[in-house]
Write an enzyme that holds these catalytic residues in place. Structure first.
Site, PDB file in Angstrom:
ATOM      1  N   ASP A 250      75.062  89.218  79.839  1.00  0.00           N
ATOM      2  CA  ASP A 250      76.307  89.480  80.555  1.00  0.00           C
ATOM      3  C   ASP A 250      77.520  89.292  79.641  1.00  0.00           C
ATOM      4  O   ASP A 250      77.653  88.278  78.956  1.00  0.00           O
ATOM      5  CB  ASP A 250      76.399  88.520  81.752  1.00  0.00           C
ATOM      6  CG  ASP A 250      77.326  89.000  82.837  1.00  0.00           C
ATOM      7  OD1 ASP A 250      77.606  90.216  82.895  1.00  0.00           O
ATOM      8  OD2 ASP A 250      77.757  88.163  83.654  1.00  0.00           O
TER       9      ASP A 250
ATOM     10  N   ASP B  29      81.032  94.411  76.604  1.00  0.00           N
ATOM     11  CA  ASP B  29      82.317  94.354  77.304  1.00  0.00           C
ATOM     12  C   ASP B  29      83.459  94.335  76.299  1.00  0.00           C
ATOM     13  O   ASP B  29      83.845  93.286  75.791  1.00  0.00           O
ATOM     14  CB  ASP B  29      82.368  93.116  78.201  1.00  0.00           C
ATOM     15  CG  ASP B  29      83.723  92.957  78.886  1.00  0.00           C
ATOM     16  OD1 ASP B  29      84.545  93.896  78.807  1.00  0.00           O
ATOM     17  OD2 ASP B  29      83.954  91.898  79.498  1.00  0.00           O
TER      18      ASP B  29
ATOM     19  N   HIS C 142      86.873  87.571  88.569  1.00  0.00           N
ATOM     20  CA  HIS C 142      85.826  86.649  88.143  1.00  0.00           C
ATOM     21  C   HIS C 142      86.160  85.235  88.628  1.00  0.00           C
ATOM     22  O   HIS C 142      87.269  84.753  88.467  1.00  0.00           O
ATOM     23  CB  HIS C 142      85.710  86.626  86.616  1.00  0.00           C
ATOM     24  CG  HIS C 142      85.112  87.872  86.054  1.00  0.00           C
ATOM     25  ND1 HIS C 142      85.770  88.691  85.165  1.00  0.00           N
ATOM     26  CD2 HIS C 142      83.904  88.451  86.251  1.00  0.00           C
ATOM     27  CE1 HIS C 142      84.996  89.704  84.834  1.00  0.00           C
ATOM     28  NE2 HIS C 142      83.863  89.587  85.492  1.00  0.00           N
ATOM     29  N   GLY C 143      85.173  84.582  89.228  1.00  0.00           N
ATOM     30  CA  GLY C 143      85.380  83.220  89.703  1.00  0.00           C
ATOM     31  C   GLY C 143      85.835  83.183  91.147  1.00  0.00           C
ATOM     32  O   GLY C 143      86.038  84.220  91.785  1.00  0.00           O
TER      33      GLY C 143
ATOM     34  N   ASN D 249      77.823  84.631  90.592  1.00  0.00           N
ATOM     35  CA  ASN D 249      77.602  83.392  89.840  1.00  0.00           C
ATOM     36  C   ASN D 249      78.316  82.213  90.500  1.00  0.00           C
ATOM     37  O   ASN D 249      77.703  81.230  90.880  1.00  0.00           O
ATOM     38  CB  ASN D 249      78.072  83.545  88.385  1.00  0.00           C
ATOM     39  CG  ASN D 249      77.725  82.342  87.532  1.00  0.00           C
ATOM     40  OD1 ASN D 249      76.759  81.634  87.804  1.00  0.00           O
ATOM     41  ND2 ASN D 249      78.488  82.094  86.493  1.00  0.00           N
TER      42      ASN D 249
END
Length: 278
Positions: free
Chosen positions: A84, A106, A179-180, A231
């Protein structure tokens, strides 16, 4: 079965369903994810960030761990091991050489031209080794920067051009996810997802799936998302359960029991997420 994920993704795309990528952080998480997904008969992508790979001991360790658990646990579902958010060709090469079946390059913060150039290099190396390649376009928010503006989001024309020039297998586009854990207002651009999906033919990836309700995730899949990355949601439920266990068992020193105390809640969260495909 250890696979590159392409077949499971295209099958899900045709059926209007989602494949989940759950990130792994240690032995216990990997084992729990495999067990729960196998129980649900749901193919899964195990995501390992470069930092997680380093924490767990290296690319070869992670590959050996996943392959060994599939064998010893008699896992019957298809399992893809995915690197990832790799930031370089070299990281992708190390993962591929070790036996990862999928990698993400990425370079979304680099120029469009540089992103295309390096993605093509990764693809050239990966294809002869039967490894799937994911790329990213657009700038996504994170813990430290949670503001998504219209200029941060992915341009549909850029998506079309990028896919045509690279022939990448899957694409993660910036569509308003972060993200998060979410701390601000939800700003998922379903119309943008739909426009990208209508004008391209490969599976689309939603990064920042944590913090989104199942109803939101269902809308994303309906609009055209095929792969959903999770995640932080697993980290939150696991860490809460472990903190509660330690608070109630102050004399406990066995690390196995401490770590294991969060596994049931982790499996419950996976089960909950999987409900969007019902």
């Amino acid at each position: 079965m250890f696979v590159n994920g392409k077949d499971m993704l295209y099958k899900a795309k045709q059926e209007g369903k989602a494949i989940f990528q759950f990130n792994i952080n240690n032995l216990e998480w990997t084992k729990a994810i495999l067990e729960e997904c196998d129980r649900l008969k749901a193919p899964v992508i195990l995501g390992a960030s470069c930092s997680a790979v380093s924490y767990m001991g290296g690319y070869n360790v992670v590959v050996s761990l996943v392959r060994s658990l599939i064998l010893d646990l008699n896992i019957q579902i298809d399992v893809c091991l995915h690197l990832d958010h790799a930031k370089s060709f070299e990281s992708c090469k190390k993962a591929i050489d070790a036996g990862f079946s999928s990698v993400m390059i990425d370079l979304s913060t680099k120029s469009f031209e540089e992103n295309i150039k390096v993605t093509k290099e990764v693809l050239e190396y990966a294809k002869s080794r039967d490894v799937l390649v994911e790329a990213e376009l657009g700038v996504m928010g994170s813990f430290s920067s949670q503001v998504i503006t219209s200029s941060s989001k992915t341009n549909v024309i850029d998506c079309i051009k990028f896919i045509e020039e690279t022939n990448v297998d899957t694409l993660a586009a910036s569509v308003g996810s972060i993200h998060g854990p979410y701390k601000g207002d939800l700003n998922i651009d379903y119309k943008l997802i739909e426009n990208i999906a209508l004008n391209t033919s490969i599976p689309l990836v939603l990064h920042g799936g944590s913090g989104l309700s199942n109803e939101v995730l269902k809308k994303c899949v309906k609009a055209g998302i095929t792969k959903i990355n999770i995640n932080s949601d697993l980290q939150e439920v696991w860490s809460k359960s472990v903190r509660d266990f330690i608070r109630e068992n102050k004399e406990m020193i066995d690390p196995r029991k401490i770590i294991e105390s969060g596994i049931d809640s982790l499996k419950q969260e996976i089960n909950y997420k999987m409900n969007i495909n019902k």
